[in-house]
Design a protein around this motif. Structure first.
Motif, PDB file in Angstrom:
ATOM      1  N   UNK A   1       0.676  -1.215   0.073  1.00 25.20           N
ATOM      2  CA  UNK A   1      -0.084  -0.063  -0.031  1.00 25.20           C
ATOM      3  C   UNK A   1       0.934   1.441  -0.107  1.00 25.20           C
ATOM      4  N   UNK A   2       2.077   1.264   0.611  1.00 23.58           N
ATOM      5  CA  UNK A   2       2.951   2.418   0.697  1.00 23.58           C
ATOM      6  C   UNK A   2       3.397   2.777  -0.625  1.00 23.58           C
ATOM      7  N   UNK A   3       3.164   1.949  -1.917  1.00 27.61           N
ATOM      8  CA  UNK A   3       3.390   2.512  -3.135  1.00 27.61           C
ATOM      9  C   UNK A   3       2.225   3.540  -3.801  1.00 27.61           C
ATOM     10  N   UNK A   4       1.354   3.741  -2.894  1.00 33.49           N
ATOM     11  CA  UNK A   4       0.392   4.606  -3.474  1.00 33.49           C
ATOM     12  C   UNK A   4       0.020   5.828  -2.591  1.00 33.49           C
ATOM     13  N   UNK A   5      -0.393   7.009  -3.029  1.00 32.39           N
ATOM     14  CA  UNK A   5      -0.922   7.926  -2.331  1.00 32.39           C
ATOM     15  C   UNK A   5      -2.274   7.448  -1.654  1.00 32.39           C
ATOM     16  N   UNK A   6      -2.701   7.869  -0.740  1.00 32.21           N
ATOM     17  CA  UNK A   6      -3.916   7.586  -0.066  1.00 32.21           C
ATOM     18  C   UNK A   6      -4.959   8.809   0.030  1.00 32.21           C
ATOM     19  N   UNK A   7      -6.253   8.270  -0.081  1.00 34.46           N
ATOM     20  CA  UNK A   7      -7.178   9.381   0.157  1.00 34.46           C
ATOM     21  C   UNK A   7      -8.566   8.844   0.670  1.00 34.46           C
ATOM     22  N   UNK A   8      -9.149   9.954   1.038  1.00 33.34           N
ATOM     23  CA  UNK A   8     -10.574   9.602   1.692  1.00 33.34           C
ATOM     24  C   UNK A   8     -11.572  10.329   0.711  1.00 33.34           C
ATOM     25  N   UNK A   9     -12.696   9.501   0.748  1.00 34.43           N
ATOM     26  CA  UNK A   9     -13.885  10.305   0.282  1.00 34.43           C
ATOM     27  C   UNK A   9     -14.976  10.140   0.758  1.00 34.43           C
ATOM     28  N   UNK A  10     -16.301  10.657   0.722  1.00 38.12           N
ATOM     29  CA  UNK A  10     -17.507  10.518   1.314  1.00 38.12           C
ATOM     30  C   UNK A  10     -18.618  10.569   0.356  1.00 38.12           C
ATOM     31  N   UNK A  11     -19.636   9.649   0.760  1.00 38.66           N
ATOM     32  CA  UNK A  11     -20.875   9.864  -0.204  1.00 38.66           C
ATOM     33  C   UNK A  11     -22.178   9.777   0.752  1.00 38.66           C
ATOM     34  N   UNK A  12     -22.869  11.031   0.983  1.00 33.78           N
ATOM     35  CA  UNK A  12     -24.048  11.001   1.465  1.00 33.78           C
ATOM     36  C   UNK A  12     -25.310  10.345   0.721  1.00 33.78           C
ATOM     37  N   UNK A  13     -26.471  10.317   1.428  1.00 37.86           N
ATOM     38  CA  UNK A  13     -27.480   9.551   0.728  1.00 37.86           C
ATOM     39  C   UNK A  13     -27.987  10.564  -0.476  1.00 37.86           C
ATOM     40  N   UNK A  14     -28.241   9.936  -1.595  1.00 39.00           N
ATOM     41  CA  UNK A  14     -28.662  10.849  -2.881  1.00 39.00           C
ATOM     42  C   UNK A  14     -27.664  11.703  -3.352  1.00 39.00           C
TER      43      UNK A  14
END
Length: 121
Positions: A29-42
């Motif tokens: 996994x350290x070969x990649x940058x990492x990100x967080x995303x989110x999805x609210x209903x609709x």
């Protein structure tokens, strides 16, 4: 292949804090940058934060700047999202992602399954 597993979601009152974790396994996994995303209903999935492979560079959505902090521990193959001063509008399913670059959300190669964050008013 990289497998990503998120944890740390839950129910919290407005103004509270949560820390999400994302453990990577499989191809390093350290070969990649990492990100967080989110999805609210609709709503569509949206970018929250990202961090480069060496943790030098980070990027945040305007809506979370000053409240959320992304970090990573390559020795533990884990990325974190510290969320403070949570608001009801932060309620969403939060997804971890392995990114080709911290500054780009194009062509995300790997996603986690998501963890629910609910902020009550």
């Amino acid at each position: 292949q990289v497998q990503l597993v998120e944890s740390g979601g839950g129910l919290v009152q407005a103004g509270g804090s949560l820390r999400l974790s994302c453990v990577a396994s499989g191809h390093t996994g350290s070969n990649y940058s990492m990100g967080w995303f989110r999805q609210a209903p609709g709503k569509e999935r949206q970018f929250v934060a990202s961090i480069s492979r060496n943790s030098i560079n980070t990027r945040y959505a305007d809506s979370v700047k000053g409240r959320f902090t992304i970090s990573r521990d390559n020795g533990k193959n884990t990325a974190y999202l510290q969320m403070n001063s949570l608001k009801p509008e932060d309620t969403a399913v939060y997804y971890c992602a392995a990114l080709r670059a911290y500054y780009s959300t194009d062509g995300v190669p790997y996603w986690g399954q998501g963890t629910q964050v609910t902020v009550s008013s």
